[in-house]
Design a protein around this motif. Structure first.
Motif, mmCIF file in Angstrom:
data_model
loop_
_atom_site.group_PDB
_atom_site.id
_atom_site.type_symbol
_atom_site.label_atom_id
_atom_site.label_comp_id
_atom_site.label_asym_id
_atom_site.label_seq_id
_atom_site.Cartn_x
_atom_site.Cartn_y
_atom_site.Cartn_z
ATOM 1 N N VAL A 13 0.929 -1.341 0.134
ATOM 2 C CA VAL A 13 0.026 0.150 0.083
ATOM 3 C C VAL A 13 0.926 1.196 0.091
ATOM 4 C CG1 VAL A 13 -1.766 1.363 1.325
ATOM 5 C CG2 VAL A 13 -1.943 -1.181 1.017
ATOM 6 N N THR A 14 1.995 1.100 0.676
ATOM 7 C CA THR A 14 2.588 2.513 0.929
ATOM 8 C C THR A 14 4.166 2.415 0.495
ATOM 9 O OG1 THR A 14 2.669 4.827 1.780
ATOM 10 C CG2 THR A 14 2.761 2.857 3.142
ATOM 11 N N GLY A 15 4.597 1.603 1.582
ATOM 12 C CA GLY A 15 6.045 1.158 1.359
ATOM 13 C C GLY A 15 6.961 2.134 2.179
ATOM 14 N N ALA A 16 8.339 2.128 1.898
ATOM 15 C CA ALA A 16 9.245 3.155 2.445
ATOM 16 C C ALA A 16 10.410 3.583 1.431
ATOM 17 C CB ALA A 16 9.996 2.238 3.607
ATOM 18 N N GLY A 236 7.386 -6.651 -9.656
ATOM 19 C CA GLY A 236 8.232 -5.841 -10.625
ATOM 20 C C GLY A 236 8.042 -4.318 -10.273
ATOM 21 N N ALA A 237 9.485 -3.884 -10.106
ATOM 22 C CA ALA A 237 9.290 -2.383 -9.708
ATOM 23 C C ALA A 237 8.987 -1.361 -10.796
ATOM 24 C CB ALA A 237 10.678 -2.086 -8.784
ATOM 25 N N GLY A 238 8.240 -0.141 -10.471
ATOM 26 C CA GLY A 238 8.343 0.711 -11.667
ATOM 27 C C GLY A 238 7.480 0.205 -12.985
ATOM 28 N N GLY A 239 8.003 0.559 -14.007
ATOM 29 C CA GLY A 239 7.175 -0.020 -15.155
ATOM 30 C C GLY A 239 7.365 -1.430 -15.340
ATOM 31 N N ALA A 240 8.084 -2.313 -14.717
ATOM 32 C CA ALA A 240 7.935 -3.571 -14.695
ATOM 33 C C ALA A 240 6.771 -4.157 -14.088
ATOM 34 C CB ALA A 240 9.311 -4.058 -14.289
ATOM 35 N N GLN A 241 5.763 -3.492 -13.316
ATOM 36 C CA GLN A 241 5.193 -4.051 -12.453
ATOM 37 C C GLN A 241 3.803 -4.865 -12.886
ATOM 38 O OE1 GLN A 241 1.651 -1.536 -10.614
ATOM 39 N NE2 GLN A 241 2.863 -1.970 -8.750
ATOM 40 N N MET A 242 3.254 -4.435 -14.026
ATOM 41 C CA MET A 242 2.090 -5.051 -14.696
ATOM 42 C C MET A 242 2.738 -6.161 -15.750
ATOM 43 S SD MET A 242 -0.553 -3.876 -13.506
ATOM 44 C CE MET A 242 -1.204 -2.711 -12.338
ATOM 45 N N PRO A 243 3.680 -5.795 -16.500
ATOM 46 C CA PRO A 243 4.142 -6.843 -17.564
ATOM 47 C C PRO A 243 4.758 -8.157 -16.820
ATOM 48 C CG PRO A 243 5.066 -4.801 -18.081
ATOM 49 C CD PRO A 243 4.280 -4.644 -16.964
ATOM 50 N N LEU A 244 5.540 -7.980 -15.748
ATOM 51 C CA LEU A 244 5.954 -9.198 -15.251
ATOM 52 C C LEU A 244 4.914 -9.784 -14.199
ATOM 53 C CD1 LEU A 244 9.699 -8.253 -13.882
ATOM 54 C CD2 LEU A 244 9.033 -9.646 -15.659
ATOM 55 N N ALA A 245 3.872 -9.037 -13.459
ATOM 56 C CA ALA A 245 2.836 -9.636 -13.141
ATOM 57 C C ALA A 245 2.025 -10.500 -13.940
ATOM 58 C CB ALA A 245 1.964 -8.727 -12.289
ATOM 59 N N ASP A 261 5.498 -0.212 -4.875
ATOM 60 C CA ASP A 261 6.426 -0.601 -5.938
ATOM 61 C C ASP A 261 6.339 0.048 -7.138
ATOM 62 O OD1 ASP A 261 6.636 -2.802 -4.273
ATOM 63 O OD2 ASP A 261 5.066 -3.986 -5.011
ATOM 64 N N SER A 262 5.477 0.747 -7.528
ATOM 65 C CA SER A 262 5.063 1.617 -8.762
ATOM 66 C C SER A 262 4.106 2.678 -8.339
ATOM 67 C CB SER A 262 4.832 0.819 -9.937
ATOM 68 O OG SER A 262 4.524 1.669 -11.076
ATOM 69 N N LEU A 263 4.503 4.016 -8.836
ATOM 70 C CA LEU A 263 3.463 5.031 -8.545
ATOM 71 C C LEU A 263 2.530 5.200 -9.714
ATOM 72 C CD1 LEU A 263 5.574 7.725 -6.992
ATOM 73 C CD2 LEU A 263 3.901 6.150 -5.889
ATOM 74 N N LYS A 269 1.606 7.660 -16.568
ATOM 75 C CA LYS A 269 0.418 8.204 -16.025
ATOM 76 C C LYS A 269 0.464 7.730 -14.695
ATOM 77 C CE LYS A 269 -4.710 8.088 -16.608
ATOM 78 N NZ LYS A 269 -5.677 7.454 -17.281
ATOM 79 N N LEU A 270 0.142 8.694 -13.623
ATOM 80 C CA LEU A 270 0.391 8.307 -12.147
ATOM 81 C C LEU A 270 -1.011 7.473 -11.917
ATOM 82 C CD1 LEU A 270 1.498 11.423 -10.606
ATOM 83 C CD2 LEU A 270 2.953 9.208 -10.653
ATOM 84 N N ALA A 271 -0.931 6.744 -11.095
ATOM 85 C CA ALA A 271 -1.991 5.693 -10.641
ATOM 86 C C ALA A 271 -2.918 7.014 -9.711
ATOM 87 C CB ALA A 271 -1.521 4.505 -9.697
ATOM 88 N N GLU A 272 -4.271 6.526 -9.648
ATOM 89 C CA GLU A 272 -4.924 7.275 -8.784
ATOM 90 C C GLU A 272 -5.021 6.821 -7.427
ATOM 91 O OE1 GLU A 272 -8.704 7.315 -10.642
ATOM 92 O OE2 GLU A 272 -7.912 8.966 -12.365
#
Length: 312
Positions: A13-16, A236-245, A261-263, A269-272
């Motif tokens: 949800v938020t991370g560090a 997957g961090a950043g732009g790799a989040q959805m493709p690797l998932a 993991d990714s904004l 486009k930032l997630a809402e």
């Protein structure tokens, strides 16, 4: 490559890592963390991976009093599995980092399986001196290039033995192939028992890169080391989040998304919200023919102790 019937979605949800300046959607107040966690569960996340933040400044925190205001609210409003981080600071000792899990006895908590250079300092270059919302942010981000994220064998042993009486299932976070061998060693000396749950992590500066070849390599290595004694997920961090998932879900793995993991929700486009990311990966997983696991199904898949045995 075997496919499974149910896919467990974790939402971090938020991370560090990310700071309030980087996205207005990043939750850091107690109320926002609770609400976004609840919304993510409603969208389909069976597991909620949670860090705490200072309620006023958004700075990462491992203080139990920063977890206490939102954990009971999430438990009352959802049936989701709560997973508390033990890696919430790159500079604090393992004793400090495991205090929230020791205090609240969640069903799950993260367990980092090796020391590493863990840096996100390039993010500081995206902002001018006057862009930061809070005074702590710039030095925190820019200074991460000097950090060693310490997780020695002694640290891992101390965390495992301290938390063993709580019946917590660990999410073993493996940022590179050597971490899998560390985990095998720790199992051999009796620190962890099957079935274990491994989170393959790709794209963190200091860890293995976010290529599909690396996912296949990590999976084959884990197969060799653990056989049928493990379940696995992909971060997957950043732009790799959805493709690797998406790829992991078709290989028989589980998936993790979330603003830790990714904004972003798509390129540029930032997630809402966290829920928007959960909704997207759920649609992808289901469109590709898998079913999304409920919290109780996740408990069965991962052999968890149950939500009635937590301390919040």
């Amino acid at each position: 490559m075997a496919r499974q019937r149910k896919t467990v979605i974790t939402c971090a949800v938020t991370g560090a890592i990310h700071t309030p300046t980087m996205s207005d959607a990043l939750p850091y107040s107690y109320d926002d963390i609770a609400q976004q966690a609840m919304d993510a569960a409603e969208a389909g996340a069976a597991i909620l991976h949670l860090h705490a933040r200072d309620n006023q400044t958004g700075a990462p925190s491992v203080r139990p009093h920063d977890f206490a205001p939102f954990l009971p609210r999430i438990k009352q409003a959802t049936d989701a599995v709560v997973n508390i981080s033990t890696g919430g600071s790159l500079t604090l000792s393992i004793q400090d980092r495991i205090t929230p899990a020791k205090t609240f006895s969640p069903e799950m908590c993260s367990m980092n399986m090796g020391s590493m250079n863990f840096s996100f300092h390039p993010l500081a270059n995206r902002y001018g001196d006057d862009d930061w919302k809070f005074d702590w942010e710039k030095d925190y981000v820019a200074g991460s290039d000097q950090n060693i994220f310490r997780n020695t064998f002694r640290d891992i042993k101390e965390a495992a033995e301290t938390l063993a009486p709580h019946g917590i299932k660990f999410e073993h976070e493996c940022y590179d192939v050597g971490h899998l061998y560390n985990l095998r060693f720790c199992m051999d000396i009796g620190l962890f028992k099957a079935p274990i749950f491994i989170q393959f992590i790709f794209g963190i500066l200091g860890g293995i890169g976010p290529e599909v070849d690396n996912l296949i390599f990590m999976k084959r290595t884990a197969d060799r080391l653990f056989g049928d004694d493990y379940r696995w997920s992909v971060l997957g961090a950043g732009g790799a989040q959805m493709p690797l998932a998406a790829t992991a879900s078709q290989m028989g793995g589980h998936v993790r998304v979330g603003l830790e993991d990714s904004l972003f929700i798509s390129r540029g486009k930032l997630a809402e919200s966290n829920a928007q990311q959960v909704t997207k990966i759920r649609r992808i997983v289901e469109d590709l023919g898998n079913e999304v696991a409920t919290p109780d199904e996740a408990r069965e898949i991962l052999d968890l102790k149950g939500g009635d045995r937590v301390a919040f």
